[in-house]
Each structure stands twice: as C-alpha cells, then as structure tokens.
Motif scaffolding. Structure first.
Motif, short mmCIF file in Angstrom:
data_model
loop_
_atom_site.label_atom_id
_atom_site.label_comp_id
_atom_site.label_asym_id
_atom_site.label_seq_id
_atom_site.Cartn_x
_atom_site.Cartn_y
_atom_site.Cartn_z
N PHE A 1 2.22 4.02 4.98
CA PHE A 1 2.00 2.71 5.61
C PHE A 1 0.72 2.76 6.44
O PHE A 1 0.23 3.82 6.82
N ILE A 2 0.18 1.55 6.72
CA ILE A 2 -1.05 1.44 7.50
C ILE A 2 -0.71 1.56 8.98
O ILE A 2 0.17 0.85 9.47
N PRO A 3 -1.40 2.42 9.72
CA PRO A 3 -1.12 2.54 11.16
C PRO A 3 -1.79 1.41 11.95
O PRO A 3 -2.86 1.56 12.53
N VAL B 1 13.62 1.13 -5.48
CA VAL B 1 13.50 -0.30 -5.17
C VAL B 1 14.55 -0.66 -4.13
O VAL B 1 15.73 -0.83 -4.44
N ASP B 2 14.11 -0.75 -2.87
CA ASP B 2 15.00 -1.10 -1.78
C ASP B 2 14.22 -1.97 -0.80
O ASP B 2 13.17 -2.53 -1.14
N GLU B 3 14.74 -2.10 0.44
CA GLU B 3 14.04 -2.94 1.41
C GLU B 3 12.69 -2.35 1.80
O GLU B 3 11.75 -3.09 2.13
N MET B 4 12.53 -1.04 1.76
CA MET B 4 11.23 -0.43 2.06
C MET B 4 10.22 -0.72 0.95
O MET B 4 9.02 -0.75 1.20
N TYR B 5 10.71 -0.93 -0.25
CA TYR B 5 9.80 -1.22 -1.36
C TYR B 5 9.09 -2.56 -1.15
O TYR B 5 7.91 -2.70 -1.48
N LEU B 6 9.79 -3.53 -0.57
CA LEU B 6 9.16 -4.81 -0.27
C LEU B 6 8.05 -4.64 0.77
O LEU B 6 6.98 -5.27 0.67
N LEU B 7 8.27 -3.78 1.75
CA LEU B 7 7.22 -3.51 2.73
C LEU B 7 6.04 -2.79 2.10
O LEU B 7 4.89 -3.04 2.48
N LEU B 8 6.30 -1.93 1.13
CA LEU B 8 5.20 -1.27 0.43
C LEU B 8 4.38 -2.26 -0.38
O LEU B 8 3.15 -2.13 -0.47
N ILE B 9 5.03 -3.27 -0.95
CA ILE B 9 4.29 -4.30 -1.68
C ILE B 9 3.36 -5.07 -0.73
O ILE B 9 2.19 -5.32 -1.03
N VAL B 10 3.88 -5.42 0.45
CA VAL B 10 3.05 -6.12 1.44
C VAL B 10 1.90 -5.23 1.88
O VAL B 10 0.76 -5.68 2.03
N LYS B 11 2.19 -3.95 2.07
CA LYS B 11 1.12 -3.01 2.47
C LYS B 11 0.04 -2.90 1.41
O LYS B 11 -1.16 -2.92 1.72
N PRO C 1 8.19 0.63 -10.73
CA PRO C 1 7.87 0.27 -9.34
C PRO C 1 6.52 0.80 -8.88
O PRO C 1 5.79 0.11 -8.16
N VAL C 2 6.16 2.02 -9.28
CA VAL C 2 4.86 2.58 -8.90
C VAL C 2 3.73 1.77 -9.54
O VAL C 2 2.73 1.45 -8.89
N PHE C 3 3.89 1.42 -10.80
CA PHE C 3 2.86 0.63 -11.48
C PHE C 3 2.69 -0.73 -10.83
O PHE C 3 1.56 -1.22 -10.67
N LEU C 4 3.78 -1.36 -10.42
CA LEU C 4 3.68 -2.67 -9.77
C LEU C 4 2.95 -2.57 -8.43
O LEU C 4 2.18 -3.45 -8.07
N LEU C 5 3.17 -1.50 -7.69
CA LEU C 5 2.46 -1.31 -6.43
C LEU C 5 0.95 -1.16 -6.67
O LEU C 5 0.13 -1.73 -5.94
N ILE C 6 0.60 -0.39 -7.68
CA ILE C 6 -0.82 -0.24 -8.01
C ILE C 6 -1.42 -1.57 -8.44
O ILE C 6 -2.54 -1.94 -8.05
N LEU C 7 -0.67 -2.33 -9.23
CA LEU C 7 -1.16 -3.63 -9.71
C LEU C 7 -1.37 -4.60 -8.55
O LEU C 7 -2.35 -5.35 -8.55
N VAL C 8 -0.48 -4.58 -7.56
CA VAL C 8 -0.62 -5.47 -6.41
C VAL C 8 -1.90 -5.16 -5.64
O VAL C 8 -2.64 -6.07 -5.25
N ARG C 9 -2.19 -3.87 -5.44
CA ARG C 9 -3.41 -3.51 -4.72
C ARG C 9 -4.66 -3.93 -5.48
O ARG C 9 -5.61 -4.47 -4.89
N VAL C 10 -4.68 -3.73 -6.78
CA VAL C 10 -5.85 -4.07 -7.58
C VAL C 10 -6.05 -5.58 -7.64
O VAL C 10 -7.18 -6.08 -7.49
N VAL C 11 -4.98 -6.34 -7.85
CA VAL C 11 -5.09 -7.81 -7.91
C VAL C 11 -5.56 -8.37 -6.57
O VAL C 11 -6.41 -9.27 -6.51
N ALA C 12 -5.02 -7.85 -5.47
CA ALA C 12 -5.44 -8.31 -4.14
C ALA C 12 -6.90 -7.96 -3.88
O ALA C 12 -7.64 -8.74 -3.26
N PHE C 13 -7.35 -6.82 -4.37
CA PHE C 13 -8.75 -6.43 -4.21
C PHE C 13 -9.68 -7.38 -4.96
O PHE C 13 -10.68 -7.85 -4.42
N PHE C 14 -9.33 -7.71 -6.20
CA PHE C 14 -10.16 -8.62 -6.98
C PHE C 14 -10.09 -10.05 -6.47
O PHE C 14 -10.95 -10.87 -6.79
#
Length: 259
Positions: A158-160, A62-72, A11-24
C-alpha cells in the motif's frame, strides 16, 4: 497454456490492468481525445498481459483487502500519469505568459486533444514539445516507467500516505513547473517588456503619436522575430524539461514505495 487459464492468476492480472489503464487515462499523448478509446483499452490490455509475466506477484485472494488494492493501483497509475502531465503543462503556462504580453490572451483556442481552452503560443510550443518527445522515443520511456513501477511499488503493498514527504514533493513539483514556465517565457516576455518601455518613452516625447494603435502590431512583430531566434533555445529547455519529467516520475514512485 495452463498458466493463462489459471483462475488464481486473474486477480493479479486485474490489478495490473487497473494500474495501466489509470496511467493511460492521465498520461500525456495517450490520454488525449484524438486517440480512440478502443485503442487505449486494447493497448492497455496487451501491455498488462505482457507485464503479468514479468511481475513476480504472490497469489492474492479476493476479499475486502483486494478492493483496497484495486483503489491503490488506480491511484498509482493516476498519480504517475498526472505528474507527467503537470510537468508538461509548464509549456502551455509559458505560452500563456507570452500571449498575455503579445495581446493574444483574448484569442484562446479550444484544444481538440483535451477539450480545454489553450493559448495560441502555448499550443504551438506544446505541439513542438510532443513532437520532440516522440522523436527521441520519450513515450517509450514513459511506458517503461509504468512497467518498472512494480520494482518500487509492489502489487501487494500500500501507499504510505502518512508520509509527509509526498505532500512536500507535490508542492515542489508545482513550484518546479512554474519555474520552468518562467524560464521558457522570459526571453519573449523580456523583449516585449523592452518594447513597452520604448513605447512609453515615445508616448512622452511624441504625444501626437497614438501608441495604442502602433504598439499592438509592433509587439506582435517583435514577438514573432524573437520566437524565430528563440526556437533553438526552446529545444534545449524542452530537453531539460523531459529530464526533469523522468526524474520526477522516478522520485514519485520511490516515495510511493516507502523509500
């Protein structure tokens, strides 16, 4: 080897991958159509794999907060890349100002990198700016920015968005972009304004002369001569543009981190 196949670290690796892919996906240079998608995805995967061992992230369930972290994470990557793209767009806006005065505004071309219409002079300036960015290893600094973003925006935070400073910062960034575009365009636009004044005086003193026939090629000639002498100043302005770009990205990450 056990760390690589550890299920709790996925789950941590997927969060990092989402940020990097969105950046590129929005970052200048790497987001263009001319770069193959398999290269973007592969480069993002290996960069995220390297970043995984540098980010001290706790175990995330991996719960409902994890989905919000992916969006973040997706929003963080998109905003960081987008703010860099907005700052560099000042070069094309300046070219649009110049083309409007030169008479080239009707001759826009399709930019193969973005698929959008781009002014001729703006595209010329933009290519020089990108080559200058590559020559000074500015793309390394941009990648270093997404790597160091976890120092400002932790992976489990999370982003304020209720912070009003973020909205003010975005508005100031747009104002700064147009100001930079005006600074880049003002030497050429000023010369063309003087040409318009001279043509207006000639039209009043020599009515037999068709100013509209003489004016267009004369303005194009003056523009090319002014561009020839302006290029050294343009490099200095682009250098300042990159300094503003890197400072803007850092300030945005600090705001996202709640600073």
């Amino acid at each position: 080897m056990l760390e690589i196949i550890n299920v709790n670290s996925i789950p941590v690796f997927l969060l990092i991958l989402v940020r990097v892919v969105a950046f590129f996906a929005t970052m200048p240079l790497f987001s263009y159509r001319t770069i193959p998608r398999p290269f973007k995805l592969g480069f993002s995967f290996f960069l995220a794999f390297l970043m995984f061992y540098t980010v001290n992230a706790p175990s995330i369930p991996v719960d409902e907060m994890y989905l919000l972290l992916i969006v973040k994470e997706a929003l963080v990557g998109l905003f960081i890349g987008l703010i860099a793209y907005i700052i560099l767009s000042a070069v094309q806006i300046a070219g649009g100002f110049i083309d409007f005065q030169m008479g080239f505004a009707i001759a826009n071309v399709i930019d193969p990198q973005t698929g959008a219409q781009s002014p001729l002079t703006g595209q010329y300036f933009y290519i020089i700016a990108l080559l200058f960015l590559l020559s000074v290893n500015g793309h390394h600094i941009l990648i270093d920015g997404i790597v160091n973003s976890y120092q400002f925006i932790p992976i489990d935070a999370f982003i304020p968005f209720q912070n009003e400073n973020i909205v003010t910062f975005v508005i100031d960034t747009f104002n700064k972009m147009f100001l930079i575009a005006f600074q880049i365009a003002i030497p050429i636009v000023g010369c063309l304004f003087l040409v318009d004044v001279a043509l207006g005086i000639i039209a009043r003193t020599v009515p037999q002369l068709n100013v509209f026939v003489v004016g267009l090629p004369l303005k194009i000639l003056v523009s090319f001569v002014a561009l020839l002498f302006f290029m050294s100043l343009y490099v200095v302005l682009v250098k300042n543009l990159f300094e503003i770009l890197f400072a803007t990205i850092r300030s945005l990450m600090q705001l996202f981190g709640g600073a």
